[in-house]
Design a protein around this motif. Structure first.
Motif, mmCIF file in Angstrom:
data_model
loop_
_atom_site.group_PDB
_atom_site.id
_atom_site.type_symbol
_atom_site.label_atom_id
_atom_site.label_comp_id
_atom_site.label_asym_id
_atom_site.label_seq_id
_atom_site.Cartn_x
_atom_site.Cartn_y
_atom_site.Cartn_z
ATOM 1 N N CYS A 166 6.629 -7.947 -67.678
ATOM 2 C CA CYS A 166 6.269 -6.832 -68.561
ATOM 3 C C CYS A 166 7.504 -6.038 -68.973
ATOM 4 O O CYS A 166 7.666 -5.698 -70.156
ATOM 5 C CB CYS A 166 5.257 -5.921 -67.860
ATOM 6 N N THR A 167 8.379 -5.762 -68.030
ATOM 7 C CA THR A 167 9.549 -4.932 -68.317
ATOM 8 C C THR A 167 10.515 -5.619 -69.267
ATOM 9 O O THR A 167 10.923 -5.049 -70.288
ATOM 10 C CB THR A 167 10.274 -4.578 -67.007
ATOM 11 N N TYR A 171 11.006 -4.718 -73.237
ATOM 12 C CA TYR A 171 12.316 -4.162 -73.577
ATOM 13 C C TYR A 171 13.003 -5.005 -74.647
ATOM 14 O O TYR A 171 13.539 -4.470 -75.628
ATOM 15 C CB TYR A 171 13.187 -4.088 -72.325
ATOM 16 N N LEU A 263 17.857 0.323 -68.012
ATOM 17 C CA LEU A 263 17.329 -0.983 -67.617
ATOM 18 C C LEU A 263 18.047 -1.502 -66.373
ATOM 19 O O LEU A 263 17.404 -2.027 -65.446
ATOM 20 C CB LEU A 263 17.485 -1.984 -68.764
ATOM 21 N N PHE A 266 16.848 0.436 -63.383
ATOM 22 C CA PHE A 266 15.477 0.061 -63.037
ATOM 23 C C PHE A 266 15.460 -1.254 -62.255
ATOM 24 O O PHE A 266 14.704 -1.402 -61.283
ATOM 25 C CB PHE A 266 14.634 -0.066 -64.305
ATOM 26 N N TRP A 270 13.898 -1.079 -58.506
ATOM 27 C CA TRP A 270 12.602 -1.717 -58.297
ATOM 28 C C TRP A 270 12.710 -3.057 -57.564
ATOM 29 O O TRP A 270 11.911 -3.339 -56.669
ATOM 30 C CB TRP A 270 11.903 -1.910 -59.642
#
Length: 273
Positions: A166-167, A171, A263, A266, A270
């Protein structure tokens, strides 16, 4: 016409043609074959051997005949064939663009892709990055837990894949699209395909970065992600500057740099906590 020929049946003039008996009227009818030189015999004129028999569609190479593929009249975003030109790249071209993407100060990426921007890098690099950060993220989490607790057992978190997909996909698609409309609003020339191509290759640097982030040293991890994330941000910002006229839109370059850094952070927070 000679009377001797006129007295002969039609079948003797045209060759041996089987008679078809009409059971209802008890009469004989004959089917006369139609001569068509384009269909029979095989067209081997001019030394063009092996072409075989021509079909009713027309001679090979003329119009929409068998020697020519049917042309598609449909076009647009829903026609798959319209995207084939953006995947017409070979290995050398892709490698050259990857090398350019890890050079953050060159700023000449758009000049290299101007004649042939591709979406192959966007799809391939994004998909590879998803699997890399999900797999290495699980490994890094295990190593960090193992260093603090020797009794830790291996467990694979499948959610890493869904979050990564998803990320990265959002993006890689949404950010270039947003900058495209933003620059169009400001009156600057912009190409969405060029933006997708550049941002796609800008993600490549995070693939080797993910491998380095497996090292179970937190300070070294932060240093790696900041340096390589900054390099990716510089690559995007410096190349984006070629689309901007004047100093009033330099904030756009700054925003692009910061988004690359966000980004990168992240990915670290994560997937490599």
């Amino acid at each position: 016409m000679d009377e001797s020929y006129a007295s002969l049946p039609t079948s003797h003039l045209l060759g041996s043609v089987p008679a078809v008996e009409n059971e209802e009227n008890n009469t004989s009818t004959h089917e006369v074959p139609v001569a068509n030189l384009q269909i029979f015999p095989p067209n081997n004129v001019g030394g063009d051997k092996g072409r075989g028999y021509q079909t009713l569609g027309g001679p090979s190479g003329d119009g929409d005949g068998p020697g020519q593929q049917p042309t598609s009249t449909s076009s647009g975003v829903f026609n798959i064939s319209s995207y084939t030109q953006y995947f017409n790249v070979d290995t050398d071209v892709v490698l050259n663009r990857i090398i350019s993407s890890i050079n953050p100060v060159s700023g000449d990426f758009f000049s290299k892709i101007d004649s042939n921007p591709d979406l192959y890098g966007l799809v391939w690099i994004s998909t590879t990055l998803i699997f890399v950060i999900a797999a290495f993220g699980n490994c890094a989490t295990y190593l960090m837990d193992k260093s603090s607790d020797s009794g830790t057992t291996w467990s694979f978190d499948v959610n890493y894949f869904s979050v990564a997909a998803c990320t990265i996909y959002i993006y890689a698609l949404a950010v270039p699209l947003a900058f495209y409309f933003l620059l169009q609003y400001f009156g600057s020339r912009a190409s969405l395909t060029h933006f997708w191509c550049m941002w796609g290759y800008s993600l490549f640097i995070f693939i080797p970065t993910s491998l380095l982030l497996v090292i179970p040293l937190e300070f070294l991890r932060w240093l790696i992600i900041i340096l390589l994330g900054g390099a990716s941000g510089c690559f995007v910002a410096l190349n984006l500057r070629s689309y901007i006229d004047g100093n009033d839109l330099m904030v756009v370059c700054t925003a692009a740099f910061l988004l690359q850094m966000v980004l990168a952070l992240f990915i670290k927070v994560w997937f490599f906590p």
